[in-house]
Write an enzyme that holds these catalytic residues in place. Structure first.
Site, short mmCIF file in Angstrom:
data_model
loop_
_atom_site.label_atom_id
_atom_site.label_comp_id
_atom_site.label_asym_id
_atom_site.label_seq_id
_atom_site.Cartn_x
_atom_site.Cartn_y
_atom_site.Cartn_z
N PHE A 11 0.81 -1.22 0.00
CA PHE A 11 0.00 0.00 0.00
C PHE A 11 0.84 1.27 0.00
O PHE A 11 0.88 2.02 -0.98
CB PHE A 11 -0.96 -0.04 1.19
N ALA A 79 7.45 -4.89 5.13
CA ALA A 79 7.17 -5.32 6.49
C ALA A 79 5.91 -6.17 6.50
O ALA A 79 5.01 -5.95 5.70
CB ALA A 79 6.96 -4.11 7.41
N THR A 120 6.40 2.95 12.19
CA THR A 120 5.03 3.29 12.57
C THR A 120 4.98 3.94 13.94
O THR A 120 5.85 3.70 14.78
CB THR A 120 4.18 1.99 12.58
N ASP A 121 3.92 4.71 14.18
CA ASP A 121 3.74 5.28 15.51
C ASP A 121 3.31 4.23 16.53
O ASP A 121 3.35 4.47 17.74
CB ASP A 121 2.72 6.41 15.48
N GLU A 122 2.95 3.04 16.07
CA GLU A 122 2.50 2.00 17.00
C GLU A 122 3.62 1.48 17.91
O GLU A 122 3.34 0.84 18.92
CB GLU A 122 1.86 0.85 16.23
N TYR A 147 3.18 -7.27 15.90
CA TYR A 147 3.50 -6.35 14.81
C TYR A 147 4.32 -5.16 15.31
O TYR A 147 5.43 -4.89 14.85
CB TYR A 147 2.23 -5.85 14.11
N LYS A 151 8.35 -4.14 14.73
CA LYS A 151 8.72 -2.87 14.11
C LYS A 151 9.62 -2.06 15.05
O LYS A 151 10.58 -1.42 14.61
CB LYS A 151 7.48 -2.06 13.75
N LYS A 186 -7.92 -3.38 5.79
CA LYS A 186 -7.68 -2.21 6.63
C LYS A 186 -8.98 -1.45 6.87
O LYS A 186 -9.94 -1.53 6.11
CB LYS A 186 -6.63 -1.31 5.99
N LYS A 202 -18.44 -1.97 9.50
CA LYS A 202 -18.25 -2.65 10.79
C LYS A 202 -17.38 -1.78 11.69
O LYS A 202 -16.31 -1.31 11.27
CB LYS A 202 -17.59 -4.01 10.58
N ASN A 246 -12.68 6.09 15.55
CA ASN A 246 -13.20 5.21 14.51
C ASN A 246 -14.67 5.46 14.21
O ASN A 246 -15.11 5.32 13.07
CB ASN A 246 -12.98 3.75 14.92
N GLY A 272 -6.50 -6.31 22.85
CA GLY A 272 -5.43 -5.35 23.13
C GLY A 272 -5.47 -4.10 22.28
O GLY A 272 -4.43 -3.49 22.02
#
Length: 331
Positions: A11, A79, A120-122, A147, A151, A186, A202, A246, A272
């Site tokens: 992507f 990744a 990533t900010d994660e 994940y 990272k 996604k 959803k 969301n 989580g």
């Protein structure tokens, strides 16, 4: 420059490749393993005199070495991604995100080549919904999934190779991307394509989880800015001040597509599920002068919806299997 882009059929990687071709004179080689998330259709229409595709694995040291020898710079997007997939089977995330990044760093070390690492900010974990703070380059790492932890590990490898071996690298940690060529697993493209098929979107849990959204084109322009002008060894956070929960995003999609704002279903929350991500991009903006083109999230979302309307042939082959997997998870 001759630029090698790992994961360039995915992507954000494919968006970067298109951006390079359209906004620079650089030539591009894509190295991609073509797992389920890689799609050659995302690279169609690129000029043969400036673009080449190589199918391969970033863990293949011989192939990586051969490619590094004939390029001026490498942008490392490849990744394993998506938290749900990492919860189901963590092992591929260790292979690609840790071993693959190590393989690239060793090649960069041998060939003394410029490397930019995409993260990533994660890796920073999450913030409370009412926390006034945002992530900065000095926020401690606190990953919460296979994940994000792999990272984080890859980021630390890059920093160690810069300090220990003098590898010419920069890093960037970006907030949640949206835009063309994003897999329908996604969040945003799943909801858009559901509406296009006459299905209800959803929403995980109550939908209060906040993400800091950025259009993939803006991510691409920021990465090119860092590649060309960033200080070696530095980390830059990339964001566009796009915080939305969301529930707000689903309702915006529905309104933009002419549907009632409440025409969605609640499904099981992700295990989580991080509460909130928020990026402070001040360093990137102040030092390098970067600004997002899609500062208006609603405008970027409308652009994305229009792309999925016009490109059903690209996303439809992914849709049935993706929804079957979600249904099995109660989502």
């Amino acid at each position: 420059m001759k630029i090698l882009v790992t994961g360039g059929a995915g992507f954000i990687g494919s968006n970067f490749v298109h951006y390079l071709i359209e906004h620079s004179d650089h030539t591009v080689t894509v190295l991609d393993k073509l797992t389920y998330a890689g799609n050659l259709a995302s690279l169609e229409g690129l000029p043969d005199n400036r673009f080449q595709f190589v199918k391969g694995d970033i863990c293949d040291a011989a192939l990586v070495d051969e490619l590094f020898a004939r390029h001026d710079a490498v942008v490392h997007y490849a990744a394993e991604s998506h938290n749900d997939n990492s919860l189901d089977d963590p092992r591929p995330f260790l292979d690609t995100n840790i071993v693959g990044t190590y393989t690239l760093l060793e090649a960069a070390r041998r060939h003394d080549i410029r490397l930019h690492h995409i993260s990533t900010d994660e890796v920073y974990g999450d913030l409370e919904l009412d926390d006034p703070q945002r992530f900065t380059e000095t926020t401690p790492y606190n990953p919460s999934s296979p994940y994000s932890s792999t990272k984080a590990g890859s980021d630390l490898l890059v920093r160690a190779w810069v300090r220990s071996f003098g590898v010419k690298a920069t890093l960037s940690n970006c907030s949640n991307n949206y835009g063309p060529y994003q897999h329908v697993e996604k969040f945003i493209p799943r909801q858009i394509t559901n509406v296009l098929l006459g299905e209800r979107p959803k929403l995980y849990g109550t939908g209060e989880n906040v993400r800091d959204w950025i259009h993939a084109n803006d991510h691409s322009s920021a990465v090119l800015t860092v590649l060309e002008r960033g200080r070696l060894g530095e980390t830059y956070l990339i964001g566009a001040d796009g915080e939305r929960n969301n529930k707000q995003v689903v309702e915006l999609i529905l309104r933009e597509m002419g549907q009632p704002a409440d025409a969605y279903d609640h499904v099981n929350d992700r295990p989580g599920h991080d509460l909130r991500y928020a990026i402070d991009p001040s360093k990137l903006r102040d030092e390098l002068g970067w600004r997002p083109a899609f500062a208006d999230f609603e405008a970027g979302l409308a652009d994305t919806i229009a792309w999925y309307r016009a490109n059903e042939a690209w996303w439809m082959p992914q849709k049935s299997a993706t929804e079957a997997r979600y249904q099995a998870q109660g989502q």
